[in-house]
Design a protein around this motif. Structure first.
Motif, PDB file in Angstrom:
ATOM      1  N   LEU A 216      39.062  54.198  39.119  1.00 18.25           N
ATOM      2  CA  LEU A 216      39.228  52.890  39.725  1.00 18.25           C
ATOM      3  C   LEU A 216      37.871  52.228  39.917  1.00 18.25           C
ATOM      4  O   LEU A 216      36.970  52.793  40.528  1.00 18.25           O
ATOM      5  N   PHE A 217      37.730  51.016  39.398  1.00 23.89           N
ATOM      6  CA  PHE A 217      36.524  50.222  39.590  1.00 23.89           C
ATOM      7  C   PHE A 217      36.874  49.050  40.499  1.00 23.89           C
ATOM      8  O   PHE A 217      37.854  48.346  40.245  1.00 23.89           O
ATOM      9  N   VAL A 218      36.088  48.870  41.564  1.00 20.99           N
ATOM     10  CA  VAL A 218      36.353  47.815  42.521  1.00 20.99           C
ATOM     11  C   VAL A 218      35.079  47.022  42.781  1.00 20.99           C
ATOM     12  O   VAL A 218      34.004  47.606  42.968  1.00 20.99           O
ATOM     13  N   GLN A 219      35.215  45.700  42.794  1.00 20.81           N
ATOM     14  CA  GLN A 219      34.090  44.828  43.140  1.00 20.81           C
ATOM     15  C   GLN A 219      34.572  43.815  44.166  1.00 20.81           C
ATOM     16  O   GLN A 219      35.544  43.106  43.951  1.00 20.81           O
ATOM     17  N   ARG A 220      33.867  43.763  45.292  1.00 20.83           N
ATOM     18  CA  ARG A 220      34.226  42.827  46.353  1.00 20.83           C
ATOM     19  C   ARG A 220      33.841  41.403  45.964  1.00 20.83           C
ATOM     20  O   ARG A 220      33.005  41.183  45.099  1.00 20.83           O
ATOM     21  N   ARG A 221      34.464  40.460  46.644  1.00 22.45           N
ATOM     22  CA  ARG A 221      34.064  39.075  46.472  1.00 22.45           C
ATOM     23  C   ARG A 221      32.648  38.873  46.992  1.00 22.45           C
ATOM     24  O   ARG A 221      32.253  39.494  47.967  1.00 22.45           O
TER      25      ARG A 221
END
Length: 221
Positions: A216-221
């Motif tokens: 899982l790759f996650v990038q915040r705003r």
């Protein structure tokens, strides 16, 4: 206002026609497909520029070209001799490390163009090439000599697990429910994963996706 509305109608009509005709990029069009694409743009421009020209005068020829293109594509798919006529055949420009001069002249392909194409494909020596093939869409394919071919993982006896298709789960703060279902997970799992990134709401996520390794790759705003 009439010109404005006619332009919108023709725009969406041409977009629909192009979608029906297929997904090829401009650089991958066969000659007959490129001719039809050029003619479509010309036919659509006439009713847009001339309000006195009935809209049907543009729509009917465009529909005719669409039917013609779909018909030619279908016949080409089923009958190889017809495909040779409308699409041509690949041409060998380099064979066993030597330039085929006769074929180069027949295709009106000069040496400078050939060398430039080879450099773009990271081949700088003609002697390193077993075959260079000019495809029917104008692109050059290279088969290097065995001792010049790049090493693969198989050559080095390196095993790597098969890669998966990347799946986007959240895009610009919006949950992609269908993709989450396809991935085999539910919202509870996703929310638990987001907690590791101190994220409580989907709206705080710019992008979240499963990569080719299933991570899982996650990038915040």
């Amino acid at each position: 206002m009439i010109v404005f509305i006619r332009t919108i109608v023709l725009y969406f009509f041409v977009v629909i026609v192009m979608r029906i005709m297929g997904k090829r990029q401009i650089g991958e069009l066969q000659p007959f497909e490129l001719v039809i694409a050029i003619m479509l743009s010309e036919l659509a421009a006439i009713p847009m520029q001339e309000p006195g020209v009935p809209l049907l005068n543009g729509i009917i020829p465009i529909l005719t070209l669409m039917i013609l293109e779909v018909t030619i594509s279908y016949i080409s798919l089923k009958f190889r001799p017809f495909r040779k006529i409308v699409c041509g055949e690949p041409s060998i420009l380099i064979k066993h490390g030597k330039v085929v001069e006769e074929e180069l002249r027949r295709q009106r392909f000069n040496l400078d163009d050939l060398l430039e194409e080879l450099r773009l494909l990271n081949y700088f020596n003609i002697s390193d090439i077993e075959y260079a093939i000019l495809e029917t869409n104008g692109k050059l394919s290279i088969i290097p000599k065995p001792d010049k071919a790049p090493l693969t993982k198989k050559d080095l006896n390196i095993f790597s697990p098969p890669e998966k298709l990347p799946i986007s789960l959240i895009l610009d703060g919006e949950l992609q429910k269908v993709n989450l279902f396809i991935a085999g997970y539910d919202e509870n799992w996703l929310k638990e994963q987001l907690k590791f990134y101190n994220i409580e709401k989907y709206e705080d996520v710019f992008i979240a996706m499963l990569d080719t390794k299933g991570q899982l790759f996650v990038q915040r705003r």
